[in-house]
Motif scaffolding. Structure first.
Motif, PDB file in Angstrom:
ATOM      1  N   SER A  62       0.848  -1.191   0.000  1.00 23.73           N
ATOM      2  CA  SER A  62       0.000   0.000   0.000  1.00 23.73           C
ATOM      3  C   SER A  62       0.883   1.240   0.000  1.00 23.73           C
ATOM      4  CB  SER A  62      -0.947   0.005   1.208  1.00 23.73           C
ATOM      5  OG  SER A  62      -0.208  -0.020   2.413  1.00 23.73           O
ATOM      6  N   ALA A  63       0.287   2.351  -0.418  1.00 20.13           N
ATOM      7  CA  ALA A  63       1.054   3.587  -0.578  1.00 20.13           C
ATOM      8  C   ALA A  63       0.119   4.775  -0.479  1.00 20.13           C
ATOM      9  CB  ALA A  63       1.765   3.598  -1.934  1.00 20.13           C
ATOM     10  N   GLY A  64       0.693   5.928  -0.154  1.00 16.05           N
ATOM     11  CA  GLY A  64      -0.059   7.184  -0.148  1.00 16.05           C
ATOM     12  C   GLY A  64       0.424   8.056  -1.298  1.00 16.05           C
ATOM     13  N   LEU A  65      -0.500   8.454  -2.148  1.00 14.74           N
ATOM     14  CA  LEU A  65      -0.174   9.258  -3.323  1.00 14.74           C
ATOM     15  C   LEU A  65      -0.770  10.646  -3.121  1.00 14.74           C
ATOM     16  CD1 LEU A  65       1.090   9.119  -6.194  1.00 14.74           C
ATOM     17  CD2 LEU A  65      -1.149   8.333  -7.024  1.00 14.74           C
ATOM     18  N   LEU A  66       0.095  11.643  -3.178  1.00 20.82           N
ATOM     19  CA  LEU A  66      -0.359  13.012  -2.912  1.00 20.82           C
ATOM     20  C   LEU A  66      -0.253  13.851  -4.177  1.00 20.82           C
ATOM     21  CD1 LEU A  66      -1.220  15.136  -0.765  1.00 20.82           C
ATOM     22  CD2 LEU A  66       1.222  15.615  -0.442  1.00 20.82           C
ATOM     23  N   CYS A  88       1.177  16.959 -13.987  1.00 17.41           N
ATOM     24  CA  CYS A  88       0.416  16.936 -12.726  1.00 17.41           C
ATOM     25  C   CYS A  88       1.391  16.605 -11.592  1.00 17.41           C
ATOM     26  CB  CYS A  88      -0.696  15.890 -12.822  1.00 17.41           C
ATOM     27  SG  CYS A  88      -1.602  15.678 -11.291  1.00 17.41           S
ATOM     28  N   ARG A  89       1.706  17.603 -10.799  1.00 20.03           N
ATOM     29  CA  ARG A  89       2.715  17.420  -9.745  1.00 20.03           C
ATOM     30  C   ARG A  89       2.175  16.511  -8.643  1.00 20.03           C
ATOM     31  NH1 ARG A  89       6.763  21.659  -9.057  1.00 20.03           N
ATOM     32  NH2 ARG A  89       6.099  21.950  -6.914  1.00 20.03           N
ATOM     33  N   HIS A  90       3.004  15.556  -8.285  1.00 14.77           N
ATOM     34  CA  HIS A  90       2.573  14.561  -7.308  1.00 14.77           C
ATOM     35  C   HIS A  90       3.788  14.004  -6.586  1.00 14.77           C
ATOM     36  CE1 HIS A  90       3.755  12.258 -10.838  1.00 14.77           C
ATOM     37  NE2 HIS A  90       3.927  11.207 -10.057  1.00 14.77           N
ATOM     38  N   ARG A  91       3.544  13.375  -5.464  1.00 15.28           N
ATOM     39  CA  ARG A  91       4.615  12.699  -4.737  1.00 15.28           C
ATOM     40  C   ARG A  91       4.075  11.454  -4.045  1.00 15.28           C
ATOM     41  NH1 ARG A  91       5.220  13.940   0.584  1.00 15.28           N
ATOM     42  NH2 ARG A  91       7.444  13.689   0.398  1.00 15.28           N
ATOM     43  N   VAL A  92       4.967  10.517  -3.816  1.00 16.68           N
ATOM     44  CA  VAL A  92       4.608   9.348  -3.019  1.00 16.68           C
ATOM     45  C   VAL A  92       4.850   9.739  -1.570  1.00 16.68           C
ATOM     46  CG1 VAL A  92       5.116   6.924  -2.525  1.00 16.68           C
ATOM     47  CG2 VAL A  92       5.192   7.768  -4.891  1.00 16.68           C
ATOM     48  N   ASP A  93       3.769   9.899  -0.828  1.00 15.14           N
ATOM     49  CA  ASP A  93       3.860  10.397   0.545  1.00 15.14           C
ATOM     50  C   ASP A  93       4.421   9.334   1.479  1.00 15.14           C
ATOM     51  OD1 ASP A  93       3.211  12.746   2.177  1.00 15.14           O
ATOM     52  OD2 ASP A  93       1.890  11.355   3.232  1.00 15.14           O
ATOM     53  N   TRP A  94       4.056   8.083   1.213  1.00  9.07           N
ATOM     54  CA  TRP A  94       4.545   6.966   2.023  1.00  9.07           C
ATOM     55  C   TRP A  94       4.312   5.658   1.279  1.00  9.07           C
ATOM     56  CZ3 TRP A  94       0.757   3.378   2.996  1.00  9.07           C
ATOM     57  CH2 TRP A  94      -0.570   3.823   2.934  1.00  9.07           C
ATOM     58  N   THR A  95       5.108   4.664   1.609  1.00  8.77           N
ATOM     59  CA  THR A  95       4.783   3.281   1.238  1.00  8.77           C
ATOM     60  C   THR A  95       4.906   2.449   2.503  1.00  8.77           C
ATOM     61  OG1 THR A  95       7.081   2.812   0.568  1.00  8.77           O
ATOM     62  CG2 THR A  95       5.557   3.489  -1.163  1.00  8.77           C
TER      63      THR A  95
END
Lengths: 114, 114
Positions: A62-66, A88-95
């Motif tokens: 699982s992961a958080g996509l921001l 589209c600016r985005h980051r992986v907040d957590w895995t």
């Protein structure tokens, strides 16, 4: 001839010192990758801002996509997918730090179908 | 803006009267599909012979993929993937009749990366 059949959920790399990216198929217009994460996230304050569209699917973990401007990250679990348009600016907040998170990513040219 | 996050393993269609194909993302150069099978196979004696490359991944269930000239079908289970080059004749010999088989298929232009 077709490629050998390969299982992309087997023999996962440890990915302890960083995400591990494998290119599964590629042409001039598309690149299909498997990404294995093990607790990694995009460095704080950094954003991905890509020239091509990216379609992502979480296969395990699982992961958080921001997305920039969103109230908070969206939680992705196995089967969840999203299209991230070019620019589209985005980051992986957590895995998930306790299991390996396996992503499938398809990068493709931004020009939409007419 | 990014697309809504969607889970492609949830709320699967019954697919009792035929395979169900959903386009998940598309441009002029690529089409990403989810295909749900429920025991279907390519009609006997028929072959797929496509102008574009197709990369396939089984997400759930199982299937037999037969390439023309091969001794027999190869069994694909969850996580198994293969690249089927343009013009490579193939057929789905069987899909599991007892569970839904979920495929991810990425169709893309045949021109290889230089």
């Amino acid at each position: 001839m077709p490629s050998e059949i390969r299982n992309i959920l087997a023999d996962l790399p440890p990915a302890l010192s960083g995400e591990v990216v494998d290119t599964l198929a590629e042409s001039d217009s598309v690149r299909i990758e498997r990404i294995v994460s093990n607790g990694q996230a995009t460095p704080q304050g950094e954003w991905y801002d890509q020239e091509r569209n990216e379609w992502v699917l979480v296969l395990a973990g699982s992961a958080g996509l921001l997305f920039e401007g969103a109230k908070g990250p969206q939680r992705l679990v196995a089967g969840d997918c999203a299209l991230i348009p070019a620019g589209c600016r985005h980051r992986v907040d957590w895995t998930d730090p306790s299991v390996k998170t396996v992503w499938l990513a398809v990068h493709f040219a931004a020009k939409p179908k007419p």
